[in-house]
Every structure is written in structure tokens, then in C-alpha cells.
Design a protein around this motif. Sequence first.
Motif, PDB file in Angstrom:
ATOM      1  N   VAL A 215      38.136  53.608  39.815  1.00  0.00           N
ATOM      2  CA  VAL A 215      39.079  52.618  40.374  1.00  0.00           C
ATOM      3  C   VAL A 215      38.653  52.215  41.713  1.00  0.00           C
ATOM      4  CG1 VAL A 215      41.721  52.083  40.897  1.00  0.00           C
ATOM      5  CG2 VAL A 215      41.050  53.187  38.738  1.00  0.00           C
ATOM      6  N   PHE A 216      38.489  53.267  42.480  1.00  0.00           N
ATOM      7  CA  PHE A 216      38.147  52.904  44.044  1.00  0.00           C
ATOM      8  C   PHE A 216      36.934  51.916  44.161  1.00  0.00           C
ATOM      9  CE2 PHE A 216      36.267  53.613  48.207  1.00  0.00           C
ATOM     10  CZ  PHE A 216      37.094  53.029  48.868  1.00  0.00           C
ATOM     11  N   LEU A 217      35.918  52.691  43.451  1.00  0.00           N
ATOM     12  CA  LEU A 217      34.597  51.713  43.470  1.00  0.00           C
ATOM     13  C   LEU A 217      34.713  50.472  42.510  1.00  0.00           C
ATOM     14  CD1 LEU A 217      32.234  55.044  42.288  1.00  0.00           C
ATOM     15  CD2 LEU A 217      32.252  53.688  44.666  1.00  0.00           C
ATOM     16  N   ALA A 218      35.480  50.391  41.813  1.00  0.00           N
ATOM     17  CA  ALA A 218      35.571  48.969  41.097  1.00  0.00           C
ATOM     18  C   ALA A 218      36.506  47.984  41.883  1.00  0.00           C
ATOM     19  CB  ALA A 218      36.342  49.244  39.809  1.00  0.00           C
ATOM     20  N   VAL A 219      37.439  48.373  42.338  1.00  0.00           N
ATOM     21  CA  VAL A 219      38.270  47.243  43.173  1.00  0.00           C
ATOM     22  C   VAL A 219      37.954  47.142  44.688  1.00  0.00           C
ATOM     23  CG1 VAL A 219      40.660  46.696  43.684  1.00  0.00           C
ATOM     24  CG2 VAL A 219      40.034  47.898  41.441  1.00  0.00           C
ATOM     25  N   PRO A 220      38.316  48.021  45.562  1.00  0.00           N
ATOM     26  CA  PRO A 220      38.075  48.036  46.931  1.00  0.00           C
ATOM     27  C   PRO A 220      36.571  47.970  46.955  1.00  0.00           C
ATOM     28  CG  PRO A 220      39.591  49.840  46.556  1.00  0.00           C
ATOM     29  CD  PRO A 220      39.105  49.227  45.386  1.00  0.00           C
ATOM     30  N   GLY A 221      35.557  48.867  46.354  1.00  0.00           N
ATOM     31  CA  GLY A 221      34.107  48.924  46.380  1.00  0.00           C
ATOM     32  C   GLY A 221      33.366  47.996  46.024  1.00  0.00           C
ATOM     33  N   SER A 222      33.854  47.227  45.013  1.00  0.00           N
ATOM     34  CA  SER A 222      33.094  46.088  44.476  1.00  0.00           C
ATOM     35  C   SER A 222      33.871  44.707  44.665  1.00  0.00           C
ATOM     36  CB  SER A 222      32.823  46.378  42.884  1.00  0.00           C
ATOM     37  OG  SER A 222      32.200  47.521  42.656  1.00  0.00           O
ATOM     38  N   ILE A 223      34.871  44.626  44.134  1.00  0.00           N
ATOM     39  CA  ILE A 223      35.417  43.304  44.346  1.00  0.00           C
ATOM     40  C   ILE A 223      35.870  42.929  45.836  1.00  0.00           C
ATOM     41  CG2 ILE A 223      37.651  41.863  43.574  1.00  0.00           C
ATOM     42  CD1 ILE A 223      37.970  43.922  41.067  1.00  0.00           C
ATOM     43  N   ILE A 224      36.488  43.727  46.360  1.00  0.00           N
ATOM     44  CA  ILE A 224      36.628  43.404  47.790  1.00  0.00           C
ATOM     45  C   ILE A 224      35.537  43.505  48.701  1.00  0.00           C
ATOM     46  CG2 ILE A 224      38.448  44.028  49.875  1.00  0.00           C
ATOM     47  CD1 ILE A 224      40.373  45.172  47.949  1.00  0.00           C
ATOM     48  N   ALA A 225      34.974  44.577  48.818  1.00  0.00           N
ATOM     49  CA  ALA A 225      33.895  44.760  49.738  1.00  0.00           C
ATOM     50  C   ALA A 225      32.810  43.874  49.350  1.00  0.00           C
ATOM     51  CB  ALA A 225      33.264  46.298  49.660  1.00  0.00           C
ATOM     52  N   PHE A 226      32.336  43.543  47.928  1.00  0.00           N
ATOM     53  CA  PHE A 226      31.301  42.505  47.743  1.00  0.00           C
ATOM     54  C   PHE A 226      31.761  41.158  48.291  1.00  0.00           C
ATOM     55  CE2 PHE A 226      28.773  45.686  45.584  1.00  0.00           C
ATOM     56  CZ  PHE A 226      27.485  45.223  45.891  1.00  0.00           C
ATOM     57  N   TYR A 227      33.064  40.591  48.023  1.00  0.00           N
ATOM     58  CA  TYR A 227      33.392  39.432  48.582  1.00  0.00           C
ATOM     59  C   TYR A 227      33.372  39.403  50.076  1.00  0.00           C
ATOM     60  CZ  TYR A 227      36.713  35.937  49.542  1.00  0.00           C
ATOM     61  OH  TYR A 227      37.547  34.655  49.891  1.00  0.00           O
ATOM     62  N   CYS A 228      33.838  40.338  50.551  1.00  0.00           N
ATOM     63  CA  CYS A 228      33.642  40.359  52.113  1.00  0.00           C
ATOM     64  C   CYS A 228      32.133  40.401  52.399  1.00  0.00           C
ATOM     65  CB  CYS A 228      34.407  41.712  52.584  1.00  0.00           C
ATOM     66  SG  CYS A 228      36.237  41.584  52.598  1.00  0.00           S
ATOM     67  N   TYR A 229      31.400  40.803  52.088  1.00  0.00           N
ATOM     68  CA  TYR A 229      29.861  41.014  52.184  1.00  0.00           C
ATOM     69  C   TYR A 229      29.323  39.671  52.115  1.00  0.00           C
ATOM     70  CZ  TYR A 229      25.094  42.696  52.478  1.00  0.00           C
ATOM     71  OH  TYR A 229      23.928  42.666  52.683  1.00  0.00           O
ATOM     72  N   ILE A 230      29.306  38.936  50.801  1.00  0.00           N
ATOM     73  CA  ILE A 230      28.847  38.044  50.595  1.00  0.00           C
ATOM     74  C   ILE A 230      29.577  36.678  51.462  1.00  0.00           C
ATOM     75  CG2 ILE A 230      28.444  35.963  48.902  1.00  0.00           C
ATOM     76  CD1 ILE A 230      28.265  38.449  46.657  1.00  0.00           C
ATOM     77  N   THR A 231      30.594  37.000  51.896  1.00  0.00           N
ATOM     78  CA  THR A 231      31.368  35.796  52.801  1.00  0.00           C
ATOM     79  C   THR A 231      30.490  36.009  54.079  1.00  0.00           C
ATOM     80  OG1 THR A 231      33.496  36.037  51.897  1.00  0.00           O
ATOM     81  CG2 THR A 231      33.402  35.477  54.105  1.00  0.00           C
ATOM     82  N   VAL A 232      30.065  37.165  54.723  1.00  0.00           N
ATOM     83  CA  VAL A 232      29.557  37.318  55.828  1.00  0.00           C
ATOM     84  C   VAL A 232      28.197  36.579  55.618  1.00  0.00           C
ATOM     85  CG1 VAL A 232      28.461  38.869  57.454  1.00  0.00           C
ATOM     86  CG2 VAL A 232      30.796  39.386  56.439  1.00  0.00           C
ATOM     87  N   ILE A 233      27.252  37.013  54.347  1.00  0.00           N
ATOM     88  CA  ILE A 233      25.894  36.159  54.016  1.00  0.00           C
ATOM     89  C   ILE A 233      26.280  34.920  54.387  1.00  0.00           C
ATOM     90  CG2 ILE A 233      24.394  36.025  52.272  1.00  0.00           C
ATOM     91  CD1 ILE A 233      24.941  38.802  51.435  1.00  0.00           C
ATOM     92  N   GLN A 234      27.214  34.301  53.625  1.00  0.00           N
ATOM     93  CA  GLN A 234      27.300  32.827  53.907  1.00  0.00           C
ATOM     94  C   GLN A 234      27.823  32.133  55.294  1.00  0.00           C
ATOM     95  OE1 GLN A 234      30.032  31.828  50.559  1.00  0.00           O
ATOM     96  NE2 GLN A 234      28.497  32.445  48.953  1.00  0.00           N
ATOM     97  N   THR A 235      28.269  33.154  56.078  1.00  0.00           N
ATOM     98  CA  THR A 235      28.608  32.775  57.427  1.00  0.00           C
ATOM     99  C   THR A 235      27.721  32.821  58.423  1.00  0.00           C
ATOM    100  OG1 THR A 235      31.121  32.967  56.609  1.00  0.00           O
ATOM    101  CG2 THR A 235      30.698  32.764  58.796  1.00  0.00           C
ATOM    102  N   LEU A 236      27.199  34.174  58.404  1.00  0.00           N
ATOM    103  CA  LEU A 236      26.290  34.584  59.357  1.00  0.00           C
ATOM    104  C   LEU A 236      25.003  34.662  59.098  1.00  0.00           C
ATOM    105  CD1 LEU A 236      28.265  37.627  61.075  1.00  0.00           C
ATOM    106  CD2 LEU A 236      28.413  34.935  61.808  1.00  0.00           C
ATOM    107  N   GLY A 237      24.699  34.754  57.650  1.00  0.00           N
ATOM    108  CA  GLY A 237      23.277  34.705  57.031  1.00  0.00           C
ATOM    109  C   GLY A 237      22.888  35.962  56.719  1.00  0.00           C
ATOM    110  N   ALA A 238      22.010  36.096  55.755  1.00  0.00           N
ATOM    111  CA  ALA A 238      21.742  37.510  55.250  1.00  0.00           C
ATOM    112  C   ALA A 238      21.155  38.818  56.275  1.00  0.00           C
ATOM    113  CB  ALA A 238      20.600  37.435  54.164  1.00  0.00           C
ATOM    114  N   ASP A 239      20.496  37.970  57.246  1.00  0.00           N
ATOM    115  CA  ASP A 239      19.897  39.154  58.241  1.00  0.00           C
ATOM    116  C   ASP A 239      20.992  39.944  58.817  1.00  0.00           C
ATOM    117  OD1 ASP A 239      20.712  36.734  59.464  1.00  0.00           O
ATOM    118  OD2 ASP A 239      18.946  36.343  60.569  1.00  0.00           O
TER     119      ASP A 239
END
Length: 288
Positions: A215-239
Motif C-alpha cells: 500500500v505504501f509503495l503503491a500510493v505514496p511511493g508510486s502515485i504521489i512520488a511519481f506525480y511530484c517527480y514528473i512535476t519537477v521534471i516538467q518544471t526544472l528539467g530532467a537533469d
Amino acid sequence: MPISVHYGLTVLIWGLTWTAIRLQVEAAPVDISVFYRFVMASVVALLVVALVRRLEKLTLKQHGWLVLQGATLYSINFLLIYRAAESMTSGLLAVVFSLAALFNALNGWLWLRLRPTARLYPAISLGITGVALLFWHDLQLGNATATSILFAIAGTFWFSMGNLVSIKVRMSQVPLFLANAWAMVYGALILGIWCLIQGVEWVVPTAATFWGATVFLAVPGSIIAFYCYITVIQTLGADKAGYATVLFPVVALSVSTWLEGFEWAATAVLGAILALLGNYILFRSAKA
């Protein structure tokens, strides 16, 4: 929400996933564990999208990019990394995975012609050196095979390619949360097909720790964290986003200090300082 909060949440949550992954794979085969994780994540994500009435119809081309995102971020990369973990110490795996920051910069330049900032390479050098020092004792054990190292490098590179795919998904005008939901669906399907091909034993673990970790890996670890991470990619760049892979081992070892009594040797303290210093150099002029 400020982009610095998205970045911080990514580092914090992914740092905590190390313990959850260990609890999960202790109770079930690796492939099945990853499969359950993304089945649960995709179901929860699609339900949320449906409840908020954002389940839009997408074109075949858009779904094509989402299949690729599912293959690179939510399935094959995990299979490769977990395979590496079976014959490699966690410290060496952390050092290899921290190369994602470098891969992101190189792939962004090669495929999207995105020129890295001048501060990137010094920051990454400090970061990777810091991670190596964090796990210095672990690295001295030398517990790794050539195959496991190749799996780790391939999984990290594949993850990096997924970062670039997420940029292409944004360019195809798919809302971020909807994109992640469908990509996780496709990732779960790929994992399910892989398990069938491999003849993996379909077990349903009964341990409460397994399902709590899932449950932790699915919700915070996947849904929330990847949402945040991809938001960072789209804002600051993948590097710059990739530097999160350098920092979350610091969080993981901090948790290990509390739960498992990890002792901070001088090399570990120095490593954490270098990793944080690299982060400071990279972001000191960035606007949150």
C-alpha cells in the motif's frame, strides 16, 4: 504547491520506499511483488481520476506514449533494478542508481537537445561521490556480480529514458495525473504478461507487513512520488530532477538509523555532506 515541495516529497518518499521494498520481497517473489504494487497503484489512480471526473478520452497516439511511459517508468526498470538487488549490496545499487542524474543530463542533450546547466556536472560528481562514501563499508564487501552490475546500469538508464518519455507525454497534452494513471495500468499489464511468460508462481501473501508495504509503495511511493517527480521534471528539467536519486539514499540511511541502528561512520557523515552540497550547488540560483 511550490516546486521545492514537490522535490522534497520525492526525496522523502523514495527514501522511505527502500524499507518498504525489503518488507515486500521478503514475503513474495520479486516479479509478483512489483506486479501487485502497480496493479494497486493503477486501480487507485484510475478511481481518483474517475471520482474527480477527469477521465478524458485520449487518442491512439497519446496512448502509445503512455504505453512507453509504463514500460520505462512503471515496469521494466523495476524488474531490472530488483534483479540487480538479488546479487548486489544495497550500497552499490544506490551508487549505480544515483547515475540517473548523469543519464538524465546526457539523454536530454542527445534526444531533446537540452543543454545542461554549467553547475550540473560538479554537482553530480559531488553527489555520486557522496553516495559512494555513504555506503563505503558496503562497497568494500564487493558483493556484486558482473550480471547484477549490468542489470543495475540498464535499469537506471531505462528509468532515465522514462524521464524523457514523460516530457513527450506532456507535449502530447495529456494531463499529468491522468497520464500517470494510464501509464501505471500499462506498466501493470506489462508486468503481468512478464510473470505469465516466466511461469512465476502466483502467490497471495498473507503477511500484514507485505500488504502494508505494498500500500505504501503503491500510493505514496508510486502515485504521489511519481506525480511530484514528473512535476519537477516538467518544471526544472530532467537533469535537475534526477538529483533526487542522489539524495534519497541519505533519507534511507536516516530511517535505517532509527529502525535498524545504522551507525554513522566518518565516511558516511562526509558522504551525506557532499550529497547535500551538490544539491546546494545545483539549485542555489533556481527559483522554487
